[in-house]
Design a protein around this motif. Structure first.
Motif, PDB file in Angstrom:
ATOM      1  N   GLU A   1       0.801  -1.222   0.000  1.00 41.83           N
ATOM      2  CA  GLU A   1       0.000   0.000   0.000  1.00 41.83           C
ATOM      3  C   GLU A   1       0.834   1.271   0.000  1.00 41.83           C
ATOM      4  OE1 GLU A   1      -2.811   0.047   3.154  1.00 41.83           O
ATOM      5  OE2 GLU A   1      -3.563  -1.940   2.685  1.00 41.83           O
ATOM      6  N   ASN A   2       2.113   1.127   0.249  1.00 39.23           N
ATOM      7  CA  ASN A   2       2.920   2.325   0.423  1.00 39.23           C
ATOM      8  C   ASN A   2       4.185   2.272  -0.425  1.00 39.23           C
ATOM      9  OD1 ASN A   2       4.158   4.589   1.312  1.00 39.23           O
ATOM     10  ND2 ASN A   2       4.071   4.105   3.470  1.00 39.23           N
ATOM     11  N   PRO A   3       4.072   2.472  -1.733  1.00 41.72           N
ATOM     12  CA  PRO A   3       5.241   2.342  -2.598  1.00 41.72           C
ATOM     13  C   PRO A   3       6.329   3.387  -2.331  1.00 41.72           C
ATOM     14  CG  PRO A   3       3.356   3.171  -3.827  1.00 41.72           C
ATOM     15  CD  PRO A   3       2.846   2.794  -2.490  1.00 41.72           C
ATOM     16  N   LEU A   4       6.016   4.405  -1.541  1.00 44.97           N
ATOM     17  CA  LEU A   4       7.028   5.436  -1.270  1.00 44.97           C
ATOM     18  C   LEU A   4       7.775   5.186   0.042  1.00 44.97           C
ATOM     19  CD1 LEU A   4       5.281   8.787  -2.309  1.00 44.97           C
ATOM     20  CD2 LEU A   4       6.920   7.451  -3.580  1.00 44.97           C
TER      21      LEU A   4
ATOM     22  N   THR B   1      11.193   7.073   2.854  1.00 46.08           N
ATOM     23  CA  THR B   1      11.287   7.285   4.299  1.00 46.08           C
ATOM     24  C   THR B   1      12.616   6.735   4.811  1.00 46.08           C
ATOM     25  OG1 THR B   1       8.931   6.848   4.329  1.00 46.08           O
ATOM     26  CG2 THR B   1      10.014   6.967   6.447  1.00 46.08           C
TER      27      THR B   1
ATOM     28  N   LEU C   1      15.534   8.898   3.885  1.00 47.22           N
ATOM     29  CA  LEU C   1      15.631  10.044   4.789  1.00 47.22           C
ATOM     30  C   LEU C   1      16.329   9.631   6.087  1.00 47.22           C
ATOM     31  CD1 LEU C   1      12.082  11.633   4.338  1.00 47.22           C
ATOM     32  CD2 LEU C   1      14.223  12.353   3.308  1.00 47.22           C
TER      33      LEU C   1
ATOM     34  N   TYR D   1       8.489  23.381   1.608  1.00 48.30           N
ATOM     35  CA  TYR D   1       9.022  22.020   1.524  1.00 48.30           C
ATOM     36  C   TYR D   1       7.961  21.000   1.968  1.00 48.30           C
ATOM     37  CZ  TYR D   1      11.819  18.009   3.034  1.00 48.30           C
ATOM     38  OH  TYR D   1      12.302  16.758   3.246  1.00 48.30           O
TER      39      TYR D   1
ATOM     40  N   TRP E   1       6.247  18.052  -0.542  1.00 45.93           N
ATOM     41  CA  TRP E   1       6.076  16.634  -0.237  1.00 45.93           C
ATOM     42  C   TRP E   1       4.588  16.306  -0.170  1.00 45.93           C
ATOM     43  CZ3 TRP E   1       9.467  12.737  -0.201  1.00 45.93           C
ATOM     44  CH2 TRP E   1      10.818  13.046  -0.116  1.00 45.93           C
TER      45      TRP E   1
ATOM     46  N   GLN F   1      -0.039   9.995  -5.309  1.00 49.80           N
ATOM     47  CA  GLN F   1       0.028   8.740  -4.553  1.00 49.80           C
ATOM     48  C   GLN F   1      -0.648   8.974  -3.198  1.00 49.80           C
ATOM     49  OE1 GLN F   1       1.197   5.704  -5.069  1.00 49.80           O
ATOM     50  NE2 GLN F   1       2.252   5.911  -7.024  1.00 49.80           N
TER      51      GLN F   1
ATOM     52  N   ARG G   1      -2.267   7.268  -0.844  1.00 51.91           N
ATOM     53  CA  ARG G   1      -2.006   6.423   0.323  1.00 51.91           C
ATOM     54  C   ARG G   1      -0.544   6.541   0.777  1.00 51.91           C
ATOM     55  NH1 ARG G   1      -0.920   4.465   4.172  1.00 51.91           N
ATOM     56  NH2 ARG G   1      -1.240   2.422   5.065  1.00 51.91           N
ATOM     57  N   ALA G   2       0.367   6.462  -0.187  1.00 43.96           N
ATOM     58  CA  ALA G   2       1.786   6.439   0.143  1.00 43.96           C
ATOM     59  C   ALA G   2       2.274   7.777   0.683  1.00 43.96           C
ATOM     60  CB  ALA G   2       2.587   6.055  -1.081  1.00 43.96           C
TER      61      ALA G   2
ATOM     62  N   GLU H   1       1.896   9.654   4.716  1.00 47.22           N
ATOM     63  CA  GLU H   1       2.825   9.642   5.842  1.00 47.22           C
ATOM     64  C   GLU H   1       4.230  10.121   5.493  1.00 47.22           C
ATOM     65  OE1 GLU H   1       1.882   9.581   8.788  1.00 47.22           O
ATOM     66  OE2 GLU H   1      -0.156   9.062   8.218  1.00 47.22           O
ATOM     67  N   ILE H   2       4.622  10.017   4.237  1.00 49.94           N
ATOM     68  CA  ILE H   2       5.995  10.402   3.875  1.00 49.94           C
ATOM     69  C   ILE H   2       6.228  11.884   4.151  1.00 49.94           C
ATOM     70  CG2 ILE H   2       5.531  10.886   1.429  1.00 49.94           C
ATOM     71  CD1 ILE H   2       8.579   9.079   2.023  1.00 49.94           C
TER      72      ILE H   2
ATOM     73  N   SER I   1       7.361  12.249   7.630  1.00 52.30           N
ATOM     74  CA  SER I   1       8.761  11.851   7.830  1.00 52.30           C
ATOM     75  C   SER I   1       9.700  12.944   7.340  1.00 52.30           C
ATOM     76  CB  SER I   1       9.067  10.574   7.039  1.00 52.30           C
ATOM     77  OG  SER I   1       8.212   9.555   7.408  1.00 52.30           O
TER      78      SER I   1
ATOM     79  N   LEU J   1      12.362  15.106   9.575  1.00 57.05           N
ATOM     80  CA  LEU J   1      13.805  15.162   9.322  1.00 57.05           C
ATOM     81  C   LEU J   1      14.285  16.611   9.353  1.00 57.05           C
ATOM     82  CD1 LEU J   1      16.320  13.380   8.361  1.00 57.05           C
ATOM     83  CD2 LEU J   1      15.891  14.442   6.179  1.00 57.05           C
TER      84      LEU J   1
ATOM     85  N   ARG K   1     -12.807   4.256   4.713  1.00 57.38           N
ATOM     86  CA  ARG K   1     -11.498   4.547   4.140  1.00 57.38           C
ATOM     87  C   ARG K   1     -10.879   3.253   3.637  1.00 57.38           C
ATOM     88  NH1 ARG K   1      -7.252   7.550   7.861  1.00 57.38           N
ATOM     89  NH2 ARG K   1      -8.959   8.994   8.140  1.00 57.38           N
TER      90      ARG K   1
END
Lengths: 265, 277
Positions: free
Chosen positions: A24-27, A31, A34, B165, B169, B176, B178-179, B182-183, B186, B190, B276
């Motif tokens: 579900e999370n290809p990215l 993370t 980083l 920034y 992101w 994307q 879903r992906a 959360e990125i 992160s 950072l 969801r």
């Protein structure tokens, strides 16, 4: 549920959790990239701090670099997050309680699945890149490696117990979990020694901090691995916290269980 | 238009104040948590600077100033970016952008005002200002009008850099959902994790990455180098605001591209039953 069935259920839950993360999370690799960048930055900063210095607080630069590398590699196990808080916030805790495998087993299995992905795609590459980063990844001695395994296991037990206590606090306080989460993250990073080794803090603060339960999370296993701490004493302290927090957590959780509310998604 | 923005800010400030002060327990709890978070997030570097008398080539007082600057620079995006405005990916990914699109006001105005929560995070502002004033006095820093102007420009630049920034992101969620949900968290973490460290010791490649690709260095390190005279070039004073402007332009372009896509596909995070995915 017998032990064999529980083990099989836990394994399947872990696999599902890992699969969900991958699918579900290809990215997710970004993370990890980083995290690697952060590690490289911290290593460079430590080298600058230790430039032309010998030992500080009983640690030399090589030990500090290994300590930092390992803290980066084991970032997830050294700061256990079961996902209980989110489950409480979204109200998903209700369906968890209906599952036959028990709350702790369910959350820990899921967490282990996420760790497996992190280990394969982040921890392992970090370990392999260690020579390129100029860090010796090996433990101080064979005995240190053996003690480290036990210490890491105890750190995970303490981490899970703290996470469940945190969950109980959410249920009691009925407040914004993001605010609590921010506070917990900042306090745990400071007190656990995951970023700055406790031995390097001024005024002997580290000596006091290592007696706190947070010290059992990161500082103890990392000190043992790098040979910078008294292994038997640190393990005894970790065992004490593991036992005390598990008992206390079990008691508090039983008390707060009925006060638990669903916040909605 | 400016009057409308001010009216909306006043409205959201009132709501924020009411939310925090809805009862005494919540009031105390919010501010206690805020203060503990703010102090704990800088205490590590502060204690390290004390122990080693600075982080070479920065002296202890310079590190203290840098920490204070970073705290204040982080306060502004936090103040304007509550309720997932700073973490915009969560809104986009969850299909909540629709809530903004149906409002009778431009999207930019909604984003500029909806997250305004001036009372939230106030206790991270006070220690930040305190650290800067304390360190400034110890270093004998002269706050002349040109220096104050440069300070204000760089502070605004640092805040804008973080906001742009985070948005860059966050807009990845258009593509994307879903992906990217959360990125963005992160990536912002950072930035804030590294904002308190002097980055001089890093190799040129890593240092360049930390002022461009992941501009954690723009949050405090680079502007403070210029403000404290560690970098004497006049260009250094303008670098942070210029980089922030470039990041803002990139964010605006990405937003336009993302909106085009959103207009075509919308959000797929919810099933037709409202659950969801």
């Amino acid at each position: 549920m017998n032990a064999r069935a529980l083990t099989a259920a836990c394994r399947r839950t872990s696999a599902l959790s890992a699969g969900a993360m991958l699918g579900e999370n290809p990215l997710f690799l970004l993370t990890y990239l980083l995290r690697l960048l952060r590690l490289a930055a911290l290593l460079a900063i430590w080298r600058a701090v230790f430039a032309a210095r010998g030992q500080v607080g009983g640690m030399d630069v090589e030990q500090v670099l290994t300590y930092t590398l390992l803290a980066g590699i084991l970032a997830e196990p050294l700061n256990c997050r079961t996902g209980l808080d989110r489950s409480l916030w979204e109200g998903a805790i209700v369906t968890r309680m209906l599952q036959p495998m028990g709350l702790v087993a369910s959350f820990v299995s899921e967490m282990a699945g996420r760790w497996a992905v992190g280990f394969a795609f982040c921890s392992l590459p970090m370990l392999l890149l260690a020579p390129l980063l100029g860090v010796d990844p090996w433990p101080a001695s064979a005995a240190a490696a053996a003690w480290f395994g036990l210490s890491l296991a105890l750190a995970i037990v303490v981490g899970v117990a703290l996470d469940f206590l945190y969950g109980a606090a959410i249920a009691v306080l009925k407040t914004d979990i993001w605010m609590l989460d921010g506070m917990r993250h900042a306090v745990a990073l400071l007190l656990s020694g995951a970023v700055v080794p406790l031995a390097l803090l001024p005024w002997g603060l580290g000596r006091w901090m290592q007696w706190l339960p947070f010290g059992a999370l990161a500082s103890a296993p990392l000190q043992i691995y790098t040979g910078a701490g008294d292994a038997p004493m640190l393990l005894a302290l970790q065992a004490f916290w593991a036992l005390a927090l598990c008992l206390f957590g079990r008691w508090v959780w039983r008390l707060t269980r009925e006060r638990m509310v669903s916040y909605g998604g | 238009m400016a009057a409308r923005i001010l009216r909306l800010w006043a409205l959201y400030a009132y709501l924020d104040g009411m939310w925090i002060a809805r009862d005494f327990r919540s009031f105390i709890f919010y501010y206690l948590a805020d203060a503990v978070t703010a102090v704990a997030s800088v205490a590590g570097v502060l204690l390290l600077a004390q122990r080693f008398d600075g982080i070479p080539p920065w002296t202890r007082d310079q590190v203290v100033f840098l920490l204070g600057f970073g705290m204040v620079a982080r306060f502004v995006p936090d103040m304007l970016g509550n309720y997932n405005v700073l973490h915009i990916s969560r809104r986009i990914g969850r299909g909540q952008l629709d809530h903004i699109l149906v409002q009778p006001q431009p999207v930019w105005m909604a984003l500029l005002t909806e997250g305004f929560a001036p009372f939230w995070g106030l206790l991270s502002l006070a220690p930040g200002v305190g650290l800067m004033v304390w360190a400034g006095q110890r270093m004998g820093l002269e706050a002349t009008p040109p220096w104050l102007l440069a300070f204000a420009l760089n502070l605004a630049g640092a805040s804008a850099a973080l906001t742009a920034y985070a948005a860059l992101w966050g807009f990845a969620a258009f593509f994307q959902p879903r992906a990217a949900e959360e990125i963005s968290g992160s990536a912002v973490d950072l930035m804030t994790d590294l904002k308190g460290f002097p980055l001089d010791a890093l190799g040129p490649g890593l240092r360049t990455a930390l002022v461009t690709v992941i501009p954690a260095g723009l949050m405090a390190w680079y502007p403070c180098r210029a403000l404290l005279g560690l970098d004497h070039g006049i260009a250094a004073l303008w670098a942070t605001p210029a980089a922030a402007a470039a990041l803002c332009c990139a964010a605006c372009l990405t937003f336009r591209m993302g909106m085009k896509r959103y207009a075509q596909v919308g959000s797929s995070r919810y099933t037709s039953f409202g659950h969801r995915r």
